[in-house]
Design an enzyme around this catalytic site. Structure first.
Site, PDB file in Angstrom:
ATOM      1  N   SER A  61      53.418  32.783  43.991  1.00  0.00           N
ATOM      2  CA  SER A  61      54.424  33.249  44.951  1.00  0.00           C
ATOM      3  C   SER A  61      55.844  33.021  44.446  1.00  0.00           C
ATOM      4  CB  SER A  61      54.249  32.525  46.287  1.00  0.00           C
ATOM      5  OG  SER A  61      52.925  32.617  46.731  1.00  0.00           O
TER       6      SER A  61
HETATM    7  N1  SAH Z   1      49.214  29.342  46.108  1.00  0.00           N
HETATM    8  C1  SAH Z   1      49.084  30.086  44.872  1.00  0.00           C
HETATM    9  C2  SAH Z   1      49.303  31.570  45.062  1.00  0.00           C
HETATM   10  C3  SAH Z   1      48.066  32.185  45.476  1.00  0.00           C
HETATM   11  S1  SAH Z   1      47.857  33.914  45.455  1.00  0.00           S
HETATM   12  C4  SAH Z   1      49.966  29.559  43.783  1.00  0.00           C
HETATM   13  O1  SAH Z   1      50.738  28.616  44.028  1.00  0.00           O
HETATM   14  O2  SAH Z   1      49.867  30.062  42.674  1.00  0.00           O
HETATM   15  C5  SAH Z   1      46.527  33.961  46.621  1.00  0.00           C
HETATM   16  C6  SAH Z   1      45.222  33.399  46.138  1.00  0.00           C
HETATM   17  O3  SAH Z   1      44.315  33.426  47.236  1.00  0.00           O
HETATM   18  C7  SAH Z   1      44.572  34.199  45.018  1.00  0.00           C
HETATM   19  O4  SAH Z   1      44.352  33.375  43.917  1.00  0.00           O
HETATM   20  C8  SAH Z   1      43.248  34.693  45.647  1.00  0.00           C
HETATM   21  O5  SAH Z   1      42.184  34.732  44.736  1.00  0.00           O
HETATM   22  C9  SAH Z   1      43.014  33.647  46.724  1.00  0.00           C
HETATM   23  N2  SAH Z   1      42.119  34.049  47.828  1.00  0.00           N
HETATM   24  C10 SAH Z   1      41.951  35.273  48.398  1.00  0.00           C
HETATM   25  N3  SAH Z   1      41.043  35.205  49.397  1.00  0.00           N
HETATM   26  C11 SAH Z   1      40.620  33.913  49.465  1.00  0.00           C
HETATM   27  C12 SAH Z   1      39.685  33.209  50.282  1.00  0.00           C
HETATM   28  N4  SAH Z   1      38.972  33.817  51.246  1.00  0.00           N
HETATM   29  N5  SAH Z   1      39.507  31.880  50.073  1.00  0.00           N
HETATM   30  C13 SAH Z   1      40.197  31.244  49.093  1.00  0.00           C
HETATM   31  N6  SAH Z   1      41.099  31.849  48.286  1.00  0.00           N
HETATM   32  C14 SAH Z   1      41.317  33.168  48.458  1.00  0.00           C
END
Ligand code: SAH
Length: 206
Positions: free
Chosen positions: A52
């Site tokens: 993000s």
């Molecule tokens: N917090 C992260 C950014 C994440 S982007 C950082 O600091 O880099 C969102 C993430 O959520 C992605 O990696 C995606 O694979 C994950 N995601 C999507 N659906 C999900 C679910 N049901 N449970 C866990 N993770 C999930």
């Protein structure tokens, strides 16, 4: 990054600013984009996912109102960057990632960086992490269309849930649990990758 992107837009919690200053974002950004690590936007981390924008990380962290000694759950580990920020502010961090390669990579990196208070799990955030519930705070960094009921259940009384809710564009919401009820505040419009359903929750919520 701290002054022009984060403070200038109104994030003022000193503990949050200190954590944002301390954790080196470039360590979580793939080599191909590393030169852009301190720019004002999200960046690709592989598998169609993103780390993000720094301001959004700071804002969401501030909205969690974390105190030392608290336990926090993150849904969507991604690069592990947000988890590292949380680990500077809370006692225990639990983070769940749906995509195995991302979960494994972040787990390895966070360990190498010496974060002993973060537990990474490869799994589906729609199910939460009952073993360690209730949590004082929960942050969701992917976007569901509705608030997942299990996550609200796993929030402690007085706890805070920060979550983007919606489909294409979402509203970032800060939710508090007061006497078991939802107190919701709309913060800003945001854009996150969707929260996807894993096999287990597909079965459970059919
Ligand atoms: N917090 C992260 C950014 C994440 S982007 C950082 O600091 O880099 C969102 C993430 O959520 C992605 O990696 C995606 O694979 C994950 N995601 C999507 N659906 C999900 C679910 N049901 N449970 C866990 N993770 C999930």
């Amino acid at each position: 990054m701290i002054n022009s992107q984060i403070k200038a837009r109104g994030v003022s919690d000193e503990r949050v600013l200190k954590a944002m200053f301390k954790v080196e974002r470039h360590l979580f950004v793939p080599l191909a984009h590393r030169d852009l690590s301190y720019e004002d936007g999200p960046l690709p981390i592989g598998k169609g996912q993103t780390i993000s924008q720094p301001y959004i990380v700071a804002l969401m962290t501030e909205l969690l109102e974390l105190k030392e000694g608290e336990k926090v759950l993150e849904i969507g580990t991604g690069s592990g960057y947000q988890a590292a920020i949380l680990a500077e502010l809370a006692k225990e961090v639990y983070t769940i990632e749906l995509l195995k390669p991302l979960a494994e990579r972040s787990q390895k990196l966070l360990k190498e960086l010496g974060y002993e208070n973060i537990k990474v799990k490869h799994g589906d955030g729609f199910l939460g992490w009952s073993e360690y519930a209730p949590f004082d705070a929960i942050i969701v960094t992917c976007a569901p269309e509705e608030i997942p009921p299990v996550l609200f259940e796993q929030l402690a009384e007085g706890g805070r849930l920060v979550i983007p809710v919606g489909s294409d564009y979402q509203e970032l919401r800060q939710i508090k649990k007061k006497e078991g009820k939802i107190i919701s505040k709309d913060i800003i419009s945001v854009r996150f990758v969707p929260m996807l359903r894993g096999e287990e929750s597909k079965k459970q919520f059919k």
